[in-house]
Motif scaffolding. Structure first.
Motif, PDB file in Angstrom:
ATOM      1  N   ILE A   1     -63.766 -60.928 -38.204  1.00  0.00           N
ATOM      2  CA  ILE A   1     -63.618 -60.840 -36.756  1.00  0.00           C
ATOM      3  C   ILE A   1     -64.981 -60.752 -36.068  1.00  0.00           C
ATOM      4  CG2 ILE A   1     -61.303 -59.834 -36.810  1.00  0.00           C
ATOM      5  CD1 ILE A   1     -62.533 -57.093 -36.519  1.00  0.00           C
ATOM      6  N   SER A   2     -66.018 -60.360 -36.814  1.00  0.00           N
ATOM      7  CA  SER A   2     -67.366 -60.296 -36.251  1.00  0.00           C
ATOM      8  C   SER A   2     -68.366 -60.151 -37.387  1.00  0.00           C
ATOM      9  CB  SER A   2     -67.493 -59.110 -35.286  1.00  0.00           C
ATOM     10  OG  SER A   2     -68.829 -58.978 -34.823  1.00  0.00           O
ATOM     11  N   THR A   3     -69.576 -60.640 -37.169  1.00  0.00           N
ATOM     12  CA  THR A   3     -70.658 -60.444 -38.142  1.00  0.00           C
ATOM     13  C   THR A   3     -71.476 -59.207 -37.831  1.00  0.00           C
ATOM     14  OG1 THR A   3     -72.135 -61.871 -36.838  1.00  0.00           O
ATOM     15  CG2 THR A   3     -70.849 -62.918 -38.595  1.00  0.00           C
TER      16      THR A   3
ATOM     17  N   GLU B   1     -67.439 -69.091 -38.011  1.00  0.00           N
ATOM     18  CA  GLU B   1     -68.863 -68.919 -38.240  1.00  0.00           C
ATOM     19  C   GLU B   1     -69.161 -67.575 -38.887  1.00  0.00           C
ATOM     20  OE1 GLU B   1     -67.995 -67.816 -33.889  1.00  0.00           O
ATOM     21  OE2 GLU B   1     -67.460 -69.377 -35.338  1.00  0.00           O
ATOM     22  N   SER B   2     -68.177 -66.623 -38.847  1.00  0.00           N
ATOM     23  CA  SER B   2     -68.373 -65.343 -39.505  1.00  0.00           C
ATOM     24  C   SER B   2     -68.243 -65.470 -41.007  1.00  0.00           C
ATOM     25  CB  SER B   2     -67.339 -64.321 -39.001  1.00  0.00           C
ATOM     26  OG  SER B   2     -67.500 -64.107 -37.618  1.00  0.00           O
ATOM     27  N   ALA B   3     -67.525 -66.480 -41.446  1.00  0.00           N
ATOM     28  CA  ALA B   3     -67.355 -66.692 -42.886  1.00  0.00           C
ATOM     29  C   ALA B   3     -68.411 -67.657 -43.382  1.00  0.00           C
ATOM     30  CB  ALA B   3     -65.964 -67.244 -43.170  1.00  0.00           C
ATOM     31  N   ARG B   4     -69.362 -67.162 -44.162  1.00  0.00           N
ATOM     32  CA  ARG B   4     -70.424 -68.018 -44.680  1.00  0.00           C
ATOM     33  C   ARG B   4     -69.841 -68.985 -45.695  1.00  0.00           C
ATOM     34  NH1 ARG B   4     -74.353 -64.162 -47.322  1.00  0.00           N
ATOM     35  NH2 ARG B   4     -75.696 -65.979 -47.436  1.00  0.00           N
ATOM     36  N   PRO B   5     -70.506 -70.098 -45.939  1.00  0.00           N
ATOM     37  CA  PRO B   5     -69.985 -71.066 -46.910  1.00  0.00           C
ATOM     38  C   PRO B   5     -69.733 -70.409 -48.270  1.00  0.00           C
ATOM     39  CG  PRO B   5     -71.842 -71.979 -45.714  1.00  0.00           C
ATOM     40  CD  PRO B   5     -71.771 -70.543 -45.334  1.00  0.00           C
ATOM     41  N   ARG B   6     -68.560 -70.699 -48.835  1.00  0.00           N
ATOM     42  CA  ARG B   6     -68.172 -70.060 -50.081  1.00  0.00           C
ATOM     43  C   ARG B   6     -68.742 -70.779 -51.293  1.00  0.00           C
ATOM     44  NH1 ARG B   6     -61.909 -69.931 -49.931  1.00  0.00           N
ATOM     45  NH2 ARG B   6     -62.244 -71.878 -48.803  1.00  0.00           N
TER      46      ARG B   6
ATOM     47  N   ARG C   1     -69.385 -60.032 -30.232  1.00  0.00           N
ATOM     48  CA  ARG C   1     -68.845 -58.911 -29.491  1.00  0.00           C
ATOM     49  C   ARG C   1     -67.329 -59.017 -29.434  1.00  0.00           C
ATOM     50  NH1 ARG C   1     -71.786 -54.592 -28.456  1.00  0.00           N
ATOM     51  NH2 ARG C   1     -70.630 -54.262 -26.522  1.00  0.00           N
ATOM     52  N   LEU C   2     -66.672 -57.883 -29.611  1.00  0.00           N
ATOM     53  CA  LEU C   2     -65.217 -57.829 -29.549  1.00  0.00           C
ATOM     54  C   LEU C   2     -64.800 -57.053 -28.304  1.00  0.00           C
ATOM     55  CD1 LEU C   2     -64.461 -56.918 -33.277  1.00  0.00           C
ATOM     56  CD2 LEU C   2     -64.226 -59.157 -32.214  1.00  0.00           C
TER      57      LEU C   2
ATOM     58  N   GLN D   1     -72.183 -55.446 -37.686  1.00  0.00           N
ATOM     59  CA  GLN D   1     -71.709 -54.272 -38.405  1.00  0.00           C
ATOM     60  C   GLN D   1     -71.209 -53.193 -37.454  1.00  0.00           C
ATOM     61  OE1 GLN D   1     -74.255 -51.146 -40.531  1.00  0.00           O
ATOM     62  NE2 GLN D   1     -73.834 -52.591 -42.185  1.00  0.00           N
ATOM     63  N   LYS D   2     -71.881 -53.037 -36.337  1.00  0.00           N
ATOM     64  CA  LYS D   2     -71.473 -52.023 -35.371  1.00  0.00           C
ATOM     65  C   LYS D   2     -70.117 -52.354 -34.769  1.00  0.00           C
ATOM     66  CE  LYS D   2     -73.206 -49.480 -31.353  1.00  0.00           C
ATOM     67  NZ  LYS D   2     -74.305 -49.349 -30.361  1.00  0.00           N
ATOM     68  N   GLU D   3     -69.882 -53.636 -34.493  1.00  0.00           N
ATOM     69  CA  GLU D   3     -68.596 -54.052 -33.954  1.00  0.00           C
ATOM     70  C   GLU D   3     -67.492 -53.859 -34.986  1.00  0.00           C
ATOM     71  OE1 GLU D   3     -67.728 -55.393 -30.719  1.00  0.00           O
ATOM     72  OE2 GLU D   3     -69.578 -54.241 -30.464  1.00  0.00           O
ATOM     73  N   ARG D   4     -67.786 -54.144 -36.251  1.00  0.00           N
ATOM     74  CA  ARG D   4     -66.782 -53.947 -37.294  1.00  0.00           C
ATOM     75  C   ARG D   4     -66.452 -52.468 -37.453  1.00  0.00           C
ATOM     76  NH1 ARG D   4     -69.814 -57.671 -40.843  1.00  0.00           N
ATOM     77  NH2 ARG D   4     -70.267 -55.840 -42.118  1.00  0.00           N
ATOM     78  N   ASP D   5     -67.462 -51.604 -37.389  1.00  0.00           N
ATOM     79  CA  ASP D   5     -67.205 -50.167 -37.483  1.00  0.00           C
ATOM     80  C   ASP D   5     -66.352 -49.690 -36.311  1.00  0.00           C
ATOM     81  OD1 ASP D   5     -68.585 -49.921 -39.825  1.00  0.00           O
ATOM     82  OD2 ASP D   5     -70.427 -49.154 -38.920  1.00  0.00           O
ATOM     83  N   SER D   6     -66.633 -50.219 -35.126  1.00  0.00           N
ATOM     84  CA  SER D   6     -65.844 -49.843 -33.962  1.00  0.00           C
ATOM     85  C   SER D   6     -64.405 -50.321 -34.099  1.00  0.00           C
ATOM     86  CB  SER D   6     -66.472 -50.443 -32.692  1.00  0.00           C
ATOM     87  OG  SER D   6     -65.685 -50.157 -31.559  1.00  0.00           O
ATOM     88  N   ALA D   7     -64.228 -51.565 -34.552  1.00  0.00           N
ATOM     89  CA  ALA D   7     -62.878 -52.089 -34.759  1.00  0.00           C
ATOM     90  C   ALA D   7     -62.139 -51.291 -35.834  1.00  0.00           C
ATOM     91  CB  ALA D   7     -62.932 -53.565 -35.147  1.00  0.00           C
ATOM     92  N   THR D   8     -62.868 -50.855 -36.872  1.00  0.00           N
ATOM     93  CA  THR D   8     -62.257 -50.041 -37.921  1.00  0.00           C
ATOM     94  C   THR D   8     -61.807 -48.696 -37.376  1.00  0.00           C
ATOM     95  OG1 THR D   8     -63.606 -51.092 -39.640  1.00  0.00           O
ATOM     96  CG2 THR D   8     -62.634 -48.958 -40.170  1.00  0.00           C
ATOM     97  N   ALA D   9     -62.596 -48.113 -36.463  1.00  0.00           N
ATOM     98  CA  ALA D   9     -62.196 -46.845 -35.845  1.00  0.00           C
ATOM     99  C   ALA D   9     -60.919 -47.021 -35.025  1.00  0.00           C
ATOM    100  CB  ALA D   9     -63.326 -46.319 -34.964  1.00  0.00           C
TER     101      ALA D   9
END
Length: 526
Positions: free
Chosen positions: A167-169, A269-274, A35-36, A171-179
């Motif tokens: 910034i978050s895993t 933790e949002s970045a999965r192992p590369r 959550r952001l 999708q809804k939070e990312r869409d909100s942050a993008t808005a």
């Protein structure tokens, strides 16, 4: 409604698949990290303002600045615009490749790039708007500092764009942050237009009458309203105004970078192992081999080209074809104000009807006004009304591409679960193709003005120049928009697929967290 149904299905699936109370505790601990807060979203959004403020100032004013203030030959101005944009395009995948290979620091992977690129970006931007006291090296001066700024701006914007995925895993939070981000970025374009346009507009040097202007009505080409005619504006005043405007924009750039750096935290933790890092050409093959991404890039390649042609030539069109030399900055401001006010509407529209529908509706909505602005008789008030209406479509052009890119990245991760850590490549190659094509278009458009017989600081232009400007702000953009929307028809990620990807990715992350927690639980039992 589709989004709500998807969320409800996800909640029910979570309850069915996770009956164990211990897993429930793990989920309860994980949820807050995704959550952001509003403060986080605002700080993240403010980081997007420098790119739009400087980009708007350069897009609307650099061409007319090089032609009428620096007084470069249109041929050399076209070289600067093309080479600068082409160089900018090349730096995007290069920086994206380097960012994808960068290591995690205590500040994250993306934020250090933003911090260290800011000082040189600010300095080079300021020097773009300074007219050097020599003639022979002017072209080299502007070419060097334009390319340096574009490189530093890329080192800021590519990591910032990819930061959406870190910034978050959720999708809804990312869409909100993008808005939030798109709202601030459009406000940034409004701010850039206001600062650059109003300061420069108050010191707009009078035009130089040509032989055809003798005895003509020069009311549209006189001093700006409110100025004391006993103290005429000179070209030196105009040069100083450009430097003052650039100084203010540089200060805002630094402030926004500071807010972003201290107000946002990357979640490791949002970045999965590369996976194993890819070479440059492997990265191109990887991202362009994903069908939905290729279709999305082609769609916005053509639509962004349309708006860039309009942006790059609109100031000249207003000044010469419409005859509003002393009002063009206010017309640009009206467009950006309208775009800022209608961003919330487009956010609601894409939530209600889906992103694909929103792109088609928003992009096509500007076409009638592109036709009207060249067909109507020159009238300032009608031009203001048409510009305000056109701003509605501009808002859609700003919001929708960046809100759809995370969906493509999610789709790639679902189809390629073993290939991770390539988020920066998707963002950087998207920007690469659009910027490279825009460099070609701006170079060709400026060169076409040279062939048409453009007169620097002229009170009027030959009829061939006026016709060329009409094509560049109306006919050519409309054709590009139609091509882009036609390609979008084959874009496969609809709302159902997007919601399905969201659920699958969430399940993948939960399974990964469960597998990570099992060794810890075994150790505690022993």
């Amino acid at each position: 409604m589709a989004k709500g149904e998807g969320s409800e299905q996800y909640s029910n699936a979570s309850l069915l698949n996770k009956p164990d109370s211990s897993d429930g505790i793990i989920l309860a601990r994980k949820e807050p990290s995704n959550r952001l807060s509003i403060c986080n979203k605002l700080c993240y959004a403010i980081g997007g303002a420098p790119y739009q403020i400087t980009g708007c100032a350069l897009g609307f004013f650099l061409q007319i600045y090089l032609l009428d203030v620096a007084q470069l030959d249109p041929f050399y101005a076209s070289i600067i615009l093309f080479v600068g944009r082409a160089w900018d395009a090349v730096t995007d995948p290069t920086v994206g490749f380097l960012v994808s290979r960068s290591r995690w620091t205590r500040f994250g992977r993306m934020l250090p790039w933003i911090l260290f690129s800011t000082p040189l970006a600010v300095l080079s931007y300021f020097l773009i708007w300074y007219v050097p006291p020599f003639e022979d090296g002017k072209v080299i001066w502007y070419l060097i500092f334009y390319c340096v700024f574009q490189t530093c701006q890329t080192c800021f914007h590519v990591p910032y764009s990819a930061l959406t995925m870190f910034i978050s895993t959720d999708q809804k939070e990312r869409d909100s942050a993008t808005a939030y981000r798109m709202t601030v970025e459009v406000m940034g374009t409004l701010l850039g237009t206001a600062i650059q346009g109003q300061i420069v507009g108050m010191a707009n040097a009078p035009c130089v009458p040509g032989p055809d202007d003798i005895g003509a009505n020069m009311s549209n080409f006189s001093h700006p309203v409110g100025l004391n005619l006993s103290e005429p504006i000179t070209l030196e005043h105009t040069k100083t105004a450009y430097m003052i405007a650039s100084g203010i924009i540089c200060a805002i750039y630094v402030l926004c970078a500071i807010v972003l750096f201290f107000g946002v935290r990357e979640k490791k933790e949002s970045a999965r192992p590369r996976t194993v890092p890819l070479s440059f050409f492997q990265g191109i093959k990887l991202v362009m081999g994903h069908g939905p991404y290729a279709k999305l890039v082609l769609t916005f390649l053509f639509t962004s080209l349309a708006f860039m042609l309009l942006e790059g030539n609109f100031a000249l069109f207003c000044s010469y074809t419409l005859g509003f030399r002393n009002d063009f900055q206010n017309i640009l401001l009206v467009i950006m104000l309208s775009a800022t006010l209608t961003i919330p509407f487009w956010q609601w529209f894409l939530t209600r009807f889906g992103k694909k529908t929103a792109v088609c509706t928003g992009t096509l909505s500007v076409v009638p006004f592109m036709i009207l602005v060249v067909c109507i008789k020159s009238n300032l008030y009608v031009t203001y009304l048409v510009s305000f209406a056109a701003g509605v479509g501009v808002a859609a052009a700003f919001l929708l591409p960046w809100s759809m890119l995370p969906d493509v990245v999610d789709d790639f991760q679902v189809q390629n679960p073993d290939s991770t850590g390539h988020e920066a490549l998707f963002y950087s190659f998207y920007v690469f193709f659009t910027k490279f094509a825009s460099g070609i278009s701006l170079g060709i458009s400026t060169l076409s003005l040279d062939f048409a017989g453009y007169i620097s600081r002229g009170c009027s232009q030959p009829e061939e120049v006026n016709l060329t400007l009409k094509v560049l702000v109306s006919i050519a953009p409309i054709i590009l928009i139609i091509i882009g929307v036609s390609i979008l028809y084959w874009y496969p990620i609809n709302e159902e697929r997007r919601q399905g990807n969201r659920k699958l990715l969430q399940e993948m992350r939960e399974n990964e967290s469960d597998s990570d927690s099992e060794p810890t639980e075994m150790a505690l039992m022993i």
